[in-house]
Scaffold this motif. Structure first.
Motif, PDB file in Angstrom:
ATOM      1  N   ALA A  25       0.818  -1.220   0.000  1.00 23.86           N
ATOM      2  CA  ALA A  25       0.000   0.000   0.000  1.00 23.86           C
ATOM      3  C   ALA A  25       0.850   1.268   0.000  1.00 23.86           C
ATOM      4  O   ALA A  25       0.360   2.341  -0.313  1.00 23.86           O
ATOM      5  N   ILE A 182      -6.277  -4.644   8.329  1.00 23.87           N
ATOM      6  CA  ILE A 182      -6.301  -3.179   8.275  1.00 23.87           C
ATOM      7  C   ILE A 182      -5.780  -2.678   6.920  1.00 23.87           C
ATOM      8  O   ILE A 182      -6.229  -1.660   6.415  1.00 23.87           O
ATOM      9  N   GLU A 183      -4.849  -3.404   6.323  1.00 28.83           N
ATOM     10  CA  GLU A 183      -4.430  -3.058   4.959  1.00 28.83           C
ATOM     11  C   GLU A 183      -5.362  -3.764   3.986  1.00 28.83           C
ATOM     12  O   GLU A 183      -5.357  -4.990   3.883  1.00 28.83           O
ATOM     13  N   THR A 184      -6.132  -3.011   3.240  1.00 36.62           N
ATOM     14  CA  THR A 184      -7.073  -3.630   2.297  1.00 36.62           C
ATOM     15  C   THR A 184      -6.311  -4.221   1.108  1.00 36.62           C
ATOM     16  O   THR A 184      -5.109  -4.018   0.951  1.00 36.62           O
ATOM     17  N   LEU A 231       2.588  -8.217   4.624  1.00 32.88           N
ATOM     18  CA  LEU A 231       1.180  -7.877   4.455  1.00 32.88           C
ATOM     19  C   LEU A 231       0.678  -7.192   5.717  1.00 32.88           C
ATOM     20  O   LEU A 231       1.082  -7.555   6.825  1.00 32.88           O
ATOM     21  N   GLY A 232      -0.228  -6.262   5.523  1.00 35.12           N
ATOM     22  CA  GLY A 232      -0.889  -5.645   6.670  1.00 35.12           C
ATOM     23  C   GLY A 232      -2.086  -6.485   7.073  1.00 35.12           C
ATOM     24  O   GLY A 232      -3.207  -6.004   7.186  1.00 35.12           O
ATOM     25  N   GLY A 233      -1.818  -7.762   7.290  1.00 39.28           N
ATOM     26  CA  GLY A 233      -2.873  -8.716   7.636  1.00 39.28           C
ATOM     27  C   GLY A 233      -3.341  -9.486   6.407  1.00 39.28           C
ATOM     28  O   GLY A 233      -3.317  -8.975   5.286  1.00 39.28           O
TER      29      GLY A 233
ATOM     30  N   ARG B  27       1.015  10.829   2.699  1.00 39.36           N
ATOM     31  CA  ARG B  27       1.462   9.556   2.105  1.00 39.36           C
ATOM     32  C   ARG B  27       1.878   9.707   0.642  1.00 39.36           C
ATOM     33  O   ARG B  27       2.934   9.239   0.239  1.00 39.36           O
ATOM     34  N   CYS B  98       1.369  -7.843  12.121  1.00 37.27           N
ATOM     35  CA  CYS B  98       1.485  -7.341  10.754  1.00 37.27           C
ATOM     36  C   CYS B  98       2.031  -5.926  10.761  1.00 37.27           C
ATOM     37  O   CYS B  98       2.651  -5.484   9.816  1.00 37.27           O
ATOM     38  N   PHE B 100       0.523  -3.070  10.649  1.00 37.34           N
ATOM     39  CA  PHE B 100      -0.157  -2.010   9.893  1.00 37.34           C
ATOM     40  C   PHE B 100      -0.866  -1.024  10.806  1.00 37.34           C
ATOM     41  O   PHE B 100      -1.046   0.132  10.479  1.00 37.34           O
TER      42      PHE B 100
END
Ligand code: FES
Ligand code: FES
Lengths: 767, 179
Positions: A25, A182-184, A231-233, B27, B98, B100
């Motif tokens: 992302a 949380i990371e789509t 990965l963010g999940g 960002r 993770c 995030f």
């Protein structure tokens, strides 16, 4: 020093807490354009036409693509290729993609998407698995709504229930669950000058993605390169194509520019995969002394409009339908059914999470009917090594459910439960419940569960691990460095990791199925041992030894113990060509050797032979005035062989239990005719820091001789127990049976007030 | 529109549409990707930043609102080459999976400890309740904030007064009054 068995803090934590770590992302390549998808916005319809001209005419729009622009088969799917990249003749669920837009900015993209008109002829939809099997049901696919009917039988099957003195029977329902990482879903893709499509994507299976894209778009798989950072999940929701085929298609049509696609939260809800809702009809029979004798169940799995991993999820659920128990006679039937609901697929627990609710609830029912202690009943029937499970497969590997239950029985949450319950405050009721669960590891038969590890001594004298299997947050990367550090005696500053990249690392399967650390870890151990031998041989040359003996690795060097002379790794690294500094090794997980004569409908996955086990206890407090359930205390006892990193082990247990508590009490996808009414975190409620207790975790350390350093995967098993344990605790507190999830406060309140629930559609409690 | 503000200690001027979301400004335009986006709707806390020392959700702020303000993102937490005690505790206590949610979580924790240097576990849980984490079950995050608070107090309490003494127990992570 990196040592196995020690709580080495995760090496990836530092770059994550400083914000330096770059997830997919965070990738904004030079000159990139935005890609996005027009979703159907209807659950079932015929596509009459797609009007793209106004969108195309908009300034800043680079391309508008429909199914006509898809060069290959336009079909994706891991086992059955039934899911279009862009829908052609029909819409089968609300989130079906009908057009793809590439635009200069996000604003232009949004505007262009709103200008696309899809001419649709609505069709009646079907939104329930059992209804979809009726003769008059609308057809999701012309071939019929049944994706897969499966049967597993052992002993005398259903007939054995006739021999049982005691039979309990109940129906259970479990809902959708959203992964809610949380990371789509997101990624970027571009085409290189030589035509190669490169993609940097948040994916659990970059190697498999290549073949998905190749098949769907008619591209040579070797002309596709896919890489995945942290990965963010993931939790299963990024196991299979999400943005991949769309992004590759965009990259083919962007005039050479990189394209970024990132689903927003609503799109992630609407188009992303879910945990399967299942309706489960259970009958369990026992002898008067509590010995389990027969099980019959019928399970209806709503897989949504496309197969994805539906058949495999159902298979694993059915294989676990008898729980961690010895049941000599079983008949387990399953129907995996197409509907116009969202697409269901892999999610942590992969079918097992669903059936765990049912088998643990019928065990409670049985205990009650027998007047037997629920823990004693479970210990009495718990699988031990050498027993056959509910499919007739012999448990030849470590089988730790009984030690887990015994450890739970010694814990004060169990021994002091009556006292704790009695001390409930005014208008509060307390209850405790237990659950015993297991979870298979690996792909099962029919598909080798293999990994290929590559380890290199760099010219700088560092150890570089080329990892082909994604770290979606579970910490396998850290375990790999720990394994390499242990074998090669290096500390964390001397080992480094190369993330999965089909161009640099070797195929090692998906990050899933509790297999990630087990399979790759075993491959890595072999590769590291080979590298060690190689380093000793080269050191012998340097030191002019007769033979490579008396050598040991030390931080940064190989030492000759008899003379205390050392050769620095950096010297070795500079002295040999790459081909002589690299070791590559492969490992394949063992499979069942006594394949029972059943489960013939499953082309892959049946049966499994390696399992992790857990026993949980939940202590809940129910507010008599509001029906609100609070999990006050919680203990998870987990058996997963030896532990490579105790902190990492606890992280997985905590995370799984947290998601399991959400599944039990709060996470409800509100559906109307295939449309999700709450595609956001305001109304789809995830557990916050206020909703979860200070979870306790105990490990029962067995040894799994086939595992890397004796370990087994435990990332999934922990999510299977919270729902049944909490349901049992609520029943204990309010005296009413809980057979549906999620268990809302409203339902508990109804049960408390003694009112019969007229319409139980909201799920929850039955008197 | 030209907007001037202080970003991680440096005065910064950007030319940006006044209605650009701050999360995008950070960002995409400034490539400070440590700030994450998880929902874009104020529900997850992944985009948390400090504005004039208070935590704010950057997905709900527009660029024009930054004029003259002092913004700290995760990149500005800690000192050059030295992590903030909250970051250190997150690493040691295993509060990161993770990762995030971690930048937003760290910022919220820093904000909380700025307001309340001695929060109990319940207060920590309340202070972080706007930040969703799907991976950890929160236990180790709460442990980390507890540990960081203890260390920060030990460092600043050169002469602890009697009442505060027993709360300032230096110790390794996980040795706190858990459970
Ligand atoms: S992205 Fe701002 S709160 Fe979720
Ligand atoms: S660590 Fe993954 S969301 Fe918190």
């Amino acid at each position: 020093m990196l040592e196995v068995g020690y709580s080495v803090p995760r090496f990836d934590a530092r770059s994550k807490v400083t914000g330096e770590e770059k997830y997919a992302a965070d990738c904004f390549p030079e000159g990139f354009a935005w890609g996005g998808v027009k979703r159907a916005g209807i659950a079932h319809a015929k596509i009459v036409g797609i009007e793209t001209a106004p969108a195309r005419a908009l300034a800043g729009v680079i391309a508008v693509l429909t199914h006509q622009d898809v060069p290959g088969t336009n079909r994706q799917g891991l086992v059955h290729k039934d899911q279009p990249v862009l829908a052609a003749e029909k819409v089968r669920h609300w989130g079906d993609p009908v057009a793809l837009v590439i635009a200069e900015s996000r604003e232009t993209l949004a505007r262009a998407l709103s200008l696309i008109r899809v001419d649709l002829e609505p069709l009646p939809g079907v939104f329930d698995a059992e209804q979809a099997l009726r003769p008059q049901a609308p057809l999701v696919h012309e071939s019929g709504n049944l994706l897969l009917k499966g049967e597993i039988r052992a002993g005398k099957g259903e007939d054995a229930l006739g021999e049982c003195e005691i039979v309990v029977e109940e129906t259970f329902e479990v809902p959708f669950q959203e992964h809610a990482f949380i990371e789509t879903e997101n990624g970027v893709a571009w085409q290189e000058a030589d035509g190669t499509i490169c993609m940097h994507v948040s994916s659990q299976a970059p190697f498999r993605d290549r073949f998905e894209i190749a098949h769907a778009l008619g591209i040579d798989p070797l002309k596709i390169r896919v890489s995945s950072p942290y990965l963010g999940g993931g939790f299963g929701g990024k196991d299979g194509a999400t943005v991949q085929c769309l992004l590759a298609l965009a990259a083919l049509n962007s005039g050479g520019r990189p394209v970024k696609m990132s689903w927003d939260r609503e799109e992630s809800f609407v188009a992303g995969y879910k945990r399967h809702p299942v309706r489960m009809y259970y009958r369990l029979g026992a002898r008067p002394d509590g010995t389990l004798h027969g099980l019959h169940c019928r399970l209806y799995w709503d897989t949504g409009p496309y197969a994805h991993l539906g058949g495999e999820v159902m298979e694993l659920g059915m294989e676990h339908a008898g729980g961690p128990y010895r049941i000599p006679n079983t008949e387990i039937e399953g129907w995996c059914v197409y509907t116009n609901n969202p697409i269901s697929g892999a999610m942590r627990g992969f079918g097992v999470c669903q059936v765990s609710f049912a088998f643990e609830r019928v065990m409670d029912l049985l205990a009650k009917k027998l007047g037997m202690d629920p823990l004693a009943l479970r210990i009495k029937n718990g699988l031990r090594r050498g027993d056959k499970n509910c499919c007739g497969v012999t448990m030849v590997h470590s089988t730790g459910i009984v030690p887990c239950l015994e450890a739970l029985g010694r814990h004060r949450l169990w021994t002091e439960r009556d006292e704790w319950k009695r001390s409930a405050g005014p208008f509060k009721r307390r209850g405790t419940g237990i659950a015993a669960v297991l979870n298979a590891m690996g792909y099962g038969r029919g598909l080798p569960d293999s990994a290929i590890a590559r380890v290199e001594l760099t010219p700088e004298g560092k150890i570089r691990v080329f990892c082909g299997v994604v770290d979606m947050g579970q910490g396998n990367s850290n375990a790999f460095l720990q394994i390499a550090g242990e074998i090669l005696c290096q500390d964390s500053s001397c080992v480094e990791l190369v993330h999965p990249d089909t161009g640099r690392t070797h195929p090692s399967g998906s990050s899933s199925a509790g297999r990630t650390t087990y399979t790759y870890g075993n491959a890595l151990i072999r590769a590291c041992e080979e590298l060690k031998a190689k380093l000793f041989h080269r050191t012998a040359l340097f030191l002019m030894l007769d033979e490579p003996r008396g050598l040991a690795l030390a931080p940064g060097a190989v030492r000759h113990l008899p003379t205390n002379r050392e050769v620095p790794l950096a010297m070795l690294g500079k002295s040999f060509p790459e081909s002589d500094r690299v070791c590559i090794s492969e490992y394949v997980m063992p499979v069942a050797q006594d394949v029972p004569d059943t489960g013939k409908d499953f082309s892959i996955g049946f049966p499994h032979v390696l399992f992790s086990h857990a026993a949980h206890i939940a202590c809940v407090e129910v507010d008599e005035l509001t029906g609100k359930v609070t999990v006050e205390k919680y203990l998870a006892v987990t058996e997963g062989g030896r532990i490579i990193n105790p902190q990492g082990f606890e992280q997985q247990v905590h995370g799984a239990v947290g998601q399991g508590i959400g599944y039990a009490l709060m996470e409800r996808l509100m559906m109307k005719d295939g449309r999700i009414l709450n595609p956001d975190f305001t109304n789809y409620i995830l557990p916050t820091s206020l909703d979860l207790p200070d979870l306790d975790s105990i490990a029962v350390e067995t040894v799994e001789p086939t595992g890397p350093f004796g370990m087994k995967g435990i990332g999934e098993v922990g999510i299977n127990a919270p729902l049944p344990a909490i349901a049992s605790a609520i029943e204990d507190a309010v005296g009413a049976a809980v057979n549906r999830a999620p268990i809302s406060a409203a339902c508990v309140l109804h049960a408390l007030s003694g009112r019969e629930r007229a319409n139980d559609a909201d799920g929850g409690v039955q008197r | 529109m030209k907007i001037s503000f202080t970003l991680n200690g440096k005065s910064t001027e950007v030319d940006v549409a006044p209605d650009r979301r701050v999360v995008d400004l950070l960002r995409e335009d400034l490539r400070l990707t440590g700030t994450k986006e998880g929902c874009g709707a104020g529900e997850c806390g992944a985009c948390t930043i400090l504005v004039n020392g208070e935590s704010r959700l950057s997905c709900l702020m527009l660029a024009a609102q930054l004029e003259g303000r002092c913004v700290t993102t995760i990149e500005g937490i800690g000192e050059e080459g030295r992590l903030h005690p909250v970051q250190e505790a997150f690493i040691e206590c295993g509060a990161v999976q993770c990762g995030f949610c971690s930048p937003g979580m760290v910022i919220s924790a820093v904000d909380l400890l700025g307001r309340d240097p001695n929060p109990g576990r319940g207060e920590i849980r309340r202070g972080l309740s706007g930040n969703l984490c799907r991976c950890t079950g929160y236990v180790k995050i709460v442990d980390a904030v507890e540990t960081a608070a203890r260390r920060m107090n030990a460092a600043s309490d050169v002469k602890p007064d009697a009442g505060e003494k027993e709360r300032v127990v230096p110790g390794a992570p996980g040795q706190g009054q858990r459970r």
